[in-house]
Design a protein around this motif. Structure first.
Motif, PDB file in Angstrom:
ATOM      1  N   ASP A 110       0.898  -1.176   0.210  1.00  0.00           N
ATOM      2  CA  ASP A 110      -0.021   0.081  -0.070  1.00  0.00           C
ATOM      3  C   ASP A 110       0.945   1.291  -0.073  1.00  0.00           C
ATOM      4  O   ASP A 110       1.662   1.508   1.030  1.00  0.00           O
ATOM      5  N   VAL A 111       0.835   2.051  -0.971  1.00  0.00           N
ATOM      6  CA  VAL A 111       1.516   3.352  -1.163  1.00  0.00           C
ATOM      7  C   VAL A 111       0.626   4.517  -1.123  1.00  0.00           C
ATOM      8  O   VAL A 111       1.230   5.514  -1.306  1.00  0.00           O
ATOM      9  N   SER A 112      -0.449   4.438  -0.511  1.00  0.00           N
ATOM     10  CA  SER A 112      -1.344   5.536  -0.328  1.00  0.00           C
ATOM     11  C   SER A 112      -1.054   6.574   0.637  1.00  0.00           C
ATOM     12  O   SER A 112      -1.243   7.726   0.615  1.00  0.00           O
ATOM     13  N   LYS A 113       0.028   5.912   1.656  1.00  0.00           N
ATOM     14  CA  LYS A 113       0.416   6.823   2.702  1.00  0.00           C
ATOM     15  C   LYS A 113       1.608   7.870   2.160  1.00  0.00           C
ATOM     16  O   LYS A 113       2.026   8.660   2.848  1.00  0.00           O
ATOM     17  N   PHE A 114       2.297   7.521   0.908  1.00  0.00           N
ATOM     18  CA  PHE A 114       3.059   8.107   0.476  1.00  0.00           C
ATOM     19  C   PHE A 114       2.853   9.504  -0.298  1.00  0.00           C
ATOM     20  O   PHE A 114       1.905   9.357  -1.266  1.00  0.00           O
ATOM     21  N   SER A 115       3.818  10.491  -0.216  1.00  0.00           N
ATOM     22  CA  SER A 115       3.493  11.402  -1.192  1.00  0.00           C
ATOM     23  C   SER A 115       4.739  11.801  -2.095  1.00  0.00           C
ATOM     24  O   SER A 115       5.851  11.767  -1.697  1.00  0.00           O
ATOM     25  N   ILE A 116       4.373  11.420  -3.291  1.00  0.00           N
ATOM     26  CA  ILE A 116       5.468  11.358  -4.369  1.00  0.00           C
ATOM     27  C   ILE A 116       5.546  12.933  -5.145  1.00  0.00           C
ATOM     28  O   ILE A 116       4.727  13.394  -5.561  1.00  0.00           O
ATOM     29  N   GLY A 117       6.822  13.606  -4.995  1.00  0.00           N
ATOM     30  CA  GLY A 117       7.002  14.981  -5.695  1.00  0.00           C
ATOM     31  C   GLY A 117       7.532  14.882  -7.303  1.00  0.00           C
ATOM     32  O   GLY A 117       8.266  13.859  -7.058  1.00  0.00           O
ATOM     33  N   ILE A 118       7.109  15.611  -7.978  1.00  0.00           N
ATOM     34  CA  ILE A 118       7.640  15.570  -9.515  1.00  0.00           C
ATOM     35  C   ILE A 118       8.088  16.994  -9.760  1.00  0.00           C
ATOM     36  O   ILE A 118       7.353  18.081  -9.948  1.00  0.00           O
ATOM     37  N   PRO A 119       9.439  17.366  -9.644  1.00  0.00           N
ATOM     38  CA  PRO A 119      10.000  18.518  -9.695  1.00  0.00           C
ATOM     39  C   PRO A 119       9.980  19.109 -11.248  1.00  0.00           C
ATOM     40  O   PRO A 119      10.634  18.314 -12.075  1.00  0.00           O
ATOM     41  N   LYS A 120       9.345  20.010 -11.382  1.00  0.00           N
ATOM     42  CA  LYS A 120       8.907  20.498 -12.721  1.00  0.00           C
ATOM     43  C   LYS A 120      10.304  20.860 -13.209  1.00  0.00           C
ATOM     44  O   LYS A 120      10.398  20.920 -14.633  1.00  0.00           O
ATOM     45  N   GLU A 121      11.352  21.304 -12.493  1.00  0.00           N
ATOM     46  CA  GLU A 121      12.599  21.700 -13.236  1.00  0.00           C
ATOM     47  C   GLU A 121      13.292  20.571 -13.771  1.00  0.00           C
ATOM     48  O   GLU A 121      14.364  20.974 -14.453  1.00  0.00           O
ATOM     49  N   TYR A 122      12.915  19.334 -13.321  1.00  0.00           N
ATOM     50  CA  TYR A 122      13.733  18.245 -13.980  1.00  0.00           C
ATOM     51  C   TYR A 122      13.306  17.911 -15.518  1.00  0.00           C
ATOM     52  O   TYR A 122      13.808  17.113 -16.292  1.00  0.00           O
ATOM     53  N   HIS A 123      12.368  18.628 -16.100  1.00  0.00           N
ATOM     54  CA  HIS A 123      12.082  18.680 -17.349  1.00  0.00           C
ATOM     55  C   HIS A 123      13.024  19.457 -18.132  1.00  0.00           C
ATOM     56  O   HIS A 123      12.835  20.503 -18.457  1.00  0.00           O
ATOM     57  N   ALA A 124      14.391  19.020 -17.930  1.00  0.00           N
ATOM     58  CA  ALA A 124      15.302  19.740 -18.328  1.00  0.00           C
ATOM     59  C   ALA A 124      15.450  19.566 -20.064  1.00  0.00           C
ATOM     60  O   ALA A 124      14.978  18.698 -20.876  1.00  0.00           O
ATOM     61  N   PRO A 125      16.152  20.767 -20.731  1.00  0.00           N
ATOM     62  CA  PRO A 125      16.457  20.766 -22.037  1.00  0.00           C
ATOM     63  C   PRO A 125      17.368  19.718 -22.469  1.00  0.00           C
ATOM     64  O   PRO A 125      18.218  19.207 -21.784  1.00  0.00           O
ATOM     65  N   GLY A 126      16.885  18.868 -23.585  1.00  0.00           N
ATOM     66  CA  GLY A 126      17.568  17.714 -24.019  1.00  0.00           C
ATOM     67  C   GLY A 126      17.174  16.445 -23.453  1.00  0.00           C
ATOM     68  O   GLY A 126      17.470  15.482 -24.053  1.00  0.00           O
ATOM     69  N   LEU A 127      16.051  16.598 -22.528  1.00  0.00           N
ATOM     70  CA  LEU A 127      15.447  15.351 -22.134  1.00  0.00           C
ATOM     71  C   LEU A 127      14.459  14.844 -23.323  1.00  0.00           C
ATOM     72  O   LEU A 127      13.843  15.288 -23.972  1.00  0.00           O
ATOM     73  N   SER A 128      14.883  13.308 -23.368  1.00  0.00           N
ATOM     74  CA  SER A 128      14.173  12.715 -24.532  1.00  0.00           C
ATOM     75  C   SER A 128      12.849  12.702 -24.484  1.00  0.00           C
ATOM     76  O   SER A 128      12.355  12.321 -23.343  1.00  0.00           O
TER      77      SER A 128
END
Length: 433
Positions: free
Chosen positions: A181-199
């Motif tokens: 059960d992963v419902s207790k976890f909060s997962i962050g998605i850093p928008k800055e990691y959509h870096a130039p050159g990311l395929s």
């Protein structure tokens, strides 16, 4: 520089493994003094990625012409700990040690389809590790699964009186639970990691991974690490400055290579370093000394230290907001062919390849690469999880859950095809095929 040199003592991590009954097979190849992101600048030559000889890659790698050598398409391992990643990936060993200053364990782990763990700074002793950047260096762990990484971490972690930067508290080895059960976890998605050159391919896998957590009940939110965009420049200023300082010990007077030049101590010293270091190392020493000049010290080194503090504070704020784990790409793309990689110089490549990994080193946080899927070319692609300081158990628990969900396929080397129905049986990816 260190050809033929035999250390009079073992590194703490090596001694701890020996004390636990581990069998050490030997040393692995890497970029000279760990300066590189491809494992192509070592004195023993470039490291070849075992996936270059896998059935998955060969089936999708079509020569441009009939005259082209089929062996010419081999791809790099990433670096700088490419030899260690290749050894684990090719079944030479169960685990290997690397070093991680800006991603040198996670980068090759991603390209070779293995797990690469960078522990929290201070959790594992650096005693015996040739220093590159003292304030960021961490011994890294490479294995084929997350559970194995936890086992090795348990053997290595803890205080070392020979390394004043290690934690004072006793470290208790742990077994990873089978998280359902992963419902207790909060997962962050850093928008800055959509870096130039990311395929686009890795971007799609990153989005699928986020959806996987969301569909499993975890809270997935976009977060911001605003100073990330300055991190790669800041990293290279601090890296070269510390390199210049650390490399000063290799002068030909006490140990290592010594030039035959005997006109004067100064000429011997200069000749020794010219002969003993490759162009990459000499270039970083020159850059570091430039940043450390009296007239440049405030504008470069001190300013970079201040930016580093801002980068670390970004992570602190995100984790204080309730985020447990950050999910990011590890690399911008899958492994590139060697002939394509060397078209650009080491500095350029390192700047490109470290962009997604070095921020965790500057903040001293634990991070792990988990192999996720195969690219359209049949090569491994990994994603990175970054955790809270000294919360390796939580980080590895989430990584293990993710590992089970994606079911990364086993490498199918030609030499082990006869074992296809045995221990190396191929498993197809359920979620990321």
């Amino acid at each position: 520089m260190l050809k033929g040199y035999v250390s009079p003592y073992n590194a703490t991590v090596v001694q701890k493994l020996l004390d636990q009954g581990a069998v050490l097979l030997g040393k692995t190849n890497l970029d000279e003094f760990a300066m590189g992101s491809g494992s192509t600048d070592g004195v023993f030559g470039p490291v070849r990625n075992p996936w270059s000889y896998s059935r998955q890659y060969k089936e999708k790698s079509v020569p441009k012409s009939h005259s082209e050598d089929k062996d010419a398409n081999w791809v790099i391992t990433g670096g700088s700990s490419g030899g260690s990643a290749a050894a684990v990936s090719s079944f030479t060993c169960f685990a290997a040690l690397g070093s991680d200053t800006g991603g040198s364990t996670r980068n090759p782990a991603a390209h070779c389809g293995v797990v690469g763990l960078k522990p929290t700074y201070g959790l594992i002793s650096r005693h015996g590790l040739i220093p590159l950047v003292n304030s960021m260096d961490v011994p890294g762990i490479l294995t084929r699964c997350v559970d194995d990484a936890a086992v090795v971490l348990g053997a290595l972690a803890g205080h070392d009186p020979k390394d004043s930067t290690t934690i004072q508290d006793n470290f208790k080895p742990f077994e990873l639970p089978n998280l359902t059960d992963v419902s207790k976890f909060s997962i962050g998605i850093p928008k800055e990691y959509h870096a130039p050159g990311l395929s686009s391919e890795i971007l799609a896998l990153w989005s699928k991974a986020a959806d996987l957590f969301k569909n499993a009940g975890a809270k997935v939110i976009e977060v911001s690490l605003p100073h990330t965009r300055y991190s790669i420049v800041c990293y290279h200023v601090l890296c070269t400055a510390e390199v210049a300082s650390n490399m000063a010990r290799f002068d030909g007077l006490e140990y290592g290579h010594r030039s035959d030049m005997n006109k004067s101590t100064e000429s011997m010293y200069a000749a020794t370093r010219r002969e003993g270091f490759n162009d990459v190392v000499r270039g970083r020493i020159l850059s570091g000394n430039y940043f450390l000049l009296k007239q440049n010290y405030e504008n470069y080194f001190i300013k970079a230290q201040k930016v580093r503090r801002l980068i670390a504070n970004d992570f602190v704020k995100v984790f204080r907001s309730g985020v447990d784990i950050l999910l990011t790409p590890t690399t911008l793309s899958d492994a590139v062919p060697y002939m394509e990689f060397i078209k650009e110089d080491n500095r350029t490549r390192s700047t490109q390849d470290d962009i997604l990994t070095q921020a965790a080193n500057m903040a001293g946080l634990p991070a792990i690469n988990v192999p996720t899927a195969l690219s359209e070319r049949g090569l491994p692609v990994g994603l990175q999880f970054i955790g809270r300081s000294f919360q390796e158990k939580q980080l590895l628990t989430v990584a293990k859950w993710f590992e089970k969900q994606v079911k990364f396929p086993m490498i199918q080397l030609e030499e082990v095809k006869r074992h296809e129905h045995g221990v190396f049986q191929h498993q197809k990816s359920a979620s990321f095929s």
